[in-house]
Design an enzyme around this catalytic site. Structure first.
Site, PDB file in Angstrom:
ATOM      1  N   HIS A  30      97.760 -51.954  -7.105  1.00 14.90           N
ATOM      2  CA  HIS A  30      98.150 -52.514  -5.799  1.00 14.90           C
ATOM      3  C   HIS A  30      99.119 -53.682  -5.988  1.00 14.90           C
ATOM      4  O   HIS A  30     100.080 -53.834  -5.248  1.00 14.90           O
ATOM      5  CB  HIS A  30      96.919 -53.039  -5.050  1.00 14.90           C
ATOM      6  CG  HIS A  30      95.928 -51.990  -4.673  1.00 14.90           C
ATOM      7  ND1 HIS A  30      94.725 -51.858  -5.316  1.00 14.90           N
ATOM      8  CD2 HIS A  30      95.960 -51.036  -3.712  1.00 14.90           C
ATOM      9  CE1 HIS A  30      94.044 -50.867  -4.763  1.00 14.90           C
ATOM     10  NE2 HIS A  30      94.769 -50.343  -3.793  1.00 14.90           N
ATOM     11  N   ALA A  61      95.517 -53.874 -10.480  1.00 16.57           N
ATOM     12  CA  ALA A  61      96.912 -54.114 -10.888  1.00 16.57           C
ATOM     13  C   ALA A  61      97.877 -53.099 -10.263  1.00 16.57           C
ATOM     14  O   ALA A  61      99.066 -53.391 -10.094  1.00 16.57           O
ATOM     15  CB  ALA A  61      97.004 -54.075 -12.407  1.00 16.57           C
TER      16      ALA A  61
END
Ligand code: PAF
EC number: 6.3.2.1
Length: 282
Positions: free
Chosen positions: A37, A35
């Site tokens: 990234h 999450a």
């Protein structure tokens, strides 16, 4: 979404977009998306008309004996995630596309790269700066987005960009955490159940130091001792790599908190080397 491996094709696509008056956001990554990234990509999507995501496990930033070969990879899933986050291009080169066999030019910010993570990873930031500058030159991105979990990395990249006159705006975004406070990291997959249970202690101890500082404690050594005492009790599986208090922009060590200050750490927990940081408010 286009998936490209050839640097010249990436450069050509970005030149075309610039000619059409479009702006480009670059999110450099090493894949195995979580999450954190996704938050960088979704942010990149909002600050430019085109989003380029690079996925390259950069051999130059791994030292001998580090986890280059074992670094978690899941390219099929990563492609789907990048597309769902709105990437126009996912750039996935091979090492030979980026480094010639006789590659000899390096970009380094030695003063800022020597401390913190640089103590145990002496060539790491040279590898990071070199690949990031290559990506910035290929894309001529208007903005490049980095995560603040790697605080030292984004501070060094800002300095590199400033000192070399790079025109790309460097932005950083807050750490994304699991509900129990553990900073998301691709390396969290290495944690055993027991290690995962202790890992949130890294953040909890840093939060204690932040609270002490906000209540008026200005002595960096006292704050560090409080963190170490808490870890001795609750993080028995961890082995300290470093714990430091530094100026957030220059990374110069601080003995007193009398202005902006960052507490940063790295802890080896089993096979995972976990890093985290917190801003100390005075
Ligand atoms: O933070 C990372 O994932 C890497 O260091 C980066 C910025 C993609 C350079 O390889």
């Amino acid at each position: 979404m286009q998936t490209l491996a050839n640097p010249q094709e990436l450069a050509g696509q970005c030149r075309n977009w610039h000619t059409q008056g479009q702006s480009i956001a670059l999110v450099p990554t090493m894949g195995c998306y979580h999450a954190g990234h996704e938050a960088l990509m979704r942010y990149g999507r909002t600050v430019a008309t085109r989003l380029v995501v690079s996925l390259f496990v950069n051999p130059a930033q791994f030292g001998p004996g580090e986890d280059l070969d074992a670094y978690p990879r899941d390219e099929a899933r990563d492609e789907a995630v990048a597309e769902a986050c709105g990437a126009d291009v996912l750039f996935m080169p091979q090492p030979g596309d980026i480094y010639m066999p006789d590659h000899a030019a390096w970009v380094d910010v030695p003063d800022m790269a020597a401390g913190l993570c640089g103590k145990s990873r002496p060539t790491h930031f040279r590898g990071v700066c070199t690949v990031v500058l290559k990506l910035l030159l290929l894309t001529l991105a208007d903005v490049a987005v980095f995560g603040e979990k790697d605080w030292q990395q984004q501070a060094i990249i800002r300095r590199m960009a400033r000192d070399l006159g790079v025109q790309t705006r460097i932005e950083s975004r807050p750490v994304v955490r699991d509900p129990d406070g553990l900073a998301l990291s691709s390396r969290n997959v290495y944690l055993t159940v027991e290690e995962r249970a202790q890992a949130p202690e890294i953040r909890r101890a840093l939060r204690c130091a932040q609270e002490m500082a906000s209540r008026g404690e200005k002595n960096a050594a006292i704050l560090q001792q409080a963190v170490l005492r808490r870890w001795a009790e609750h993080l028995s599986l961890g082995r300290l790599d470093y714990l430091a208090v530094v100026r957030p922009d220059t990374l110069v060590p601080l003995s007193a908190i009398d202005g902006p200050a960052l507490m940063a750490c790295a802890v080896q927990l089993g096979r995972s080397r976990l890093i985290d940081n917190i801003l100390l408010h005075t």
